[in-house]
Write a protein that holds these residues in place. Structure first.
Motif, PDB file in Angstrom:
ATOM      1  N   ALA A  53      28.585  -0.381   7.166  1.00 42.90           N
ATOM      2  CA  ALA A  53      29.321  -0.872   8.326  1.00 42.90           C
ATOM      3  C   ALA A  53      28.406  -0.775   9.543  1.00 42.90           C
ATOM      4  O   ALA A  53      27.832   0.290   9.802  1.00 42.90           O
ATOM      5  N   VAL A  54      28.263  -1.858  10.280  1.00 41.39           N
ATOM      6  CA  VAL A  54      27.313  -1.924  11.391  1.00 41.39           C
ATOM      7  C   VAL A  54      28.029  -2.325  12.670  1.00 41.39           C
ATOM      8  O   VAL A  54      28.751  -3.328  12.699  1.00 41.39           O
ATOM      9  N   ALA A  55      27.815  -1.558  13.734  1.00 42.04           N
ATOM     10  CA  ALA A  55      28.318  -1.919  15.061  1.00 42.04           C
ATOM     11  C   ALA A  55      27.190  -2.566  15.848  1.00 42.04           C
ATOM     12  O   ALA A  55      26.148  -1.940  16.079  1.00 42.04           O
ATOM     13  N   ASN A  56      27.401  -3.803  16.264  1.00 39.26           N
ATOM     14  CA  ASN A  56      26.359  -4.507  17.016  1.00 39.26           C
ATOM     15  C   ASN A  56      26.203  -3.985  18.434  1.00 39.26           C
ATOM     16  O   ASN A  56      25.133  -4.104  19.028  1.00 39.26           O
ATOM     17  N   PRO A 107      18.143  -4.123  12.734  1.00 41.75           N
ATOM     18  CA  PRO A 107      17.458  -4.630  13.929  1.00 41.75           C
ATOM     19  C   PRO A 107      17.767  -6.081  14.272  1.00 41.75           C
ATOM     20  O   PRO A 107      17.608  -6.488  15.424  1.00 41.75           O
ATOM     21  N   LEU A 108      18.205  -6.887  13.301  1.00 44.77           N
ATOM     22  CA  LEU A 108      18.524  -8.279  13.620  1.00 44.77           C
ATOM     23  C   LEU A 108      19.758  -8.384  14.501  1.00 44.77           C
ATOM     24  O   LEU A 108      19.846  -9.254  15.369  1.00 44.77           O
ATOM     25  N   PHE A 109      20.741  -7.508  14.269  1.00 42.43           N
ATOM     26  CA  PHE A 109      22.034  -7.627  14.947  1.00 42.43           C
ATOM     27  C   PHE A 109      22.269  -6.550  15.999  1.00 42.43           C
ATOM     28  O   PHE A 109      23.088  -6.736  16.894  1.00 42.43           O
ATOM     29  N   GLN A 110      21.596  -5.425  15.867  1.00 39.76           N
ATOM     30  CA  GLN A 110      21.707  -4.364  16.860  1.00 39.76           C
ATOM     31  C   GLN A 110      20.496  -4.431  17.787  1.00 39.76           C
ATOM     32  O   GLN A 110      19.398  -4.799  17.369  1.00 39.76           O
ATOM     33  N   THR A 144      12.091 -12.438  18.374  1.00 46.67           N
ATOM     34  CA  THR A 144      12.389 -11.135  18.960  1.00 46.67           C
ATOM     35  C   THR A 144      13.073 -10.223  17.953  1.00 46.67           C
ATOM     36  O   THR A 144      12.732  -9.036  17.824  1.00 46.67           O
ATOM     37  N   GLN A 145      14.058 -10.751  17.243  1.00 47.95           N
ATOM     38  CA  GLN A 145      14.746  -9.956  16.225  1.00 47.95           C
ATOM     39  C   GLN A 145      13.789  -9.514  15.128  1.00 47.95           C
ATOM     40  O   GLN A 145      13.806  -8.354  14.695  1.00 47.95           O
TER      41      GLN A 145
END
Length: 267
Positions: A53-56, A107-110, A144-145
């Protein structure tokens, strides 16, 4: 026992919205819900799965970890989230309060980079408190991502953090296997095998060489569910020509050892 190290899950209503947007430019194969994952695991013969589970953004860390912490632990191993927008203690508190076992970094989404001092600080605290970490490494987004999660940052990152149990997803270099071989293979990490749309699209001989060069006892199977079908990915691993011992290690034994899972399962 087969253990899947890489399964993204969301609450039912959120899963539909997230996957409708094709978040990584791929067509999902499954629905992203806990019930859907359980059905997929049963069909593929998977005993346990790490649910990620990932929080952006920082403000959603606590409720994301509340969701992750409520999963059925007879089948799911809850990996929650942290964010550099919170203090280290706020991140740790959110994990502890919800009984989270480990952490997923993306790292792509956060808004985080493996090169940032704040990320090193968080990872150091996670290592000190016994939290293993799995992270997207490599490309999949814009420049950048991709730079935030680049393979070249990995060796120096993990070398500075004693005791860190780090799983580098996508062989440590999604969309750039050359970089993975240069920077991630041989680093003090476990490599994870997912490669959407399928690891079966990669040359088997090259993967077999990577696995053995890194150490087959430090490679773990992951599907990246729901973006791939686990049964297909397991079959691809079994087609690599590994020894029976190597194959059993990759498909579950290595991850069980890393996470402290015994024959009774995960508690």
């Amino acid at each position: 026992m087969i253990i899947d190290a890489h399964c993204h899950v969301w609450p039912d209503e959120i899963a539909r919205k997230v996957l409708a947007g094709r978040p990584v430019g791929l067509d999902p194969v499954h629905d992203g819900t806990l019930d859907g994952l359980r059905r997929t695991m049963d069909a593929a013969g998977i005993g346990l799965a790490m649910t990620l589970a990932v929080a952006n953004v920082a403000r959603t860390v606590r409720r994301t970890n509340e969701f992750a912490g409520k999963v059925d632990r007879s089948r799911f191993i809850p990996f929650g989230t942290v964010h550099p927008g919170l203090s280290t203690e706020e991140n740790l508190s959110s994990l502890r309060d919800n009984g989270i076992v480990g952490v997923k970094l993306h790292p792509l989404f956060q808004d985080l980079s493996f090169a940032d001092a704040k990320v090193r600080e968080i990872l150091t605290a996670l290592a000190e408190h016994g939290f293993p970490v799995i992270a997207h490494v490599g490309c999949g987004g814009d420049h950048t991502q991709n730079e935030r999660g680049a393979s070249k940052h990995l060796p120096s990152l993990v070398e500075r953090i004693p005791g860190l149990r780090f799983i580098a997803a996508h062989f440590g270099g999604y969309h750039d296997l050359d970089a993975a071989e240069e920077w991630s293979v041989g680093a003090d990490v476990h490599l994870e095998t997912s490669w959407p749309p399928s690891v079966g699209t990669l040359p088997g001989e090259r993967l077999r060489t990577i696995i053995r060069r890194h150490g087959a006892d430090r490679v773990v199977y992951g599907s990246d569910w729901p973006m791939t079908d686990p049964a297909t990915e397991i079959a691809a691993i079994r087609n690599l020509g590994l020894t029976s011992e190597e194959e059993a290690g990759v498909l579950g034994d290595n991850l069980a050892r890393l996470l402290g899972i015994d024959e009774k399962g995960f508690a």
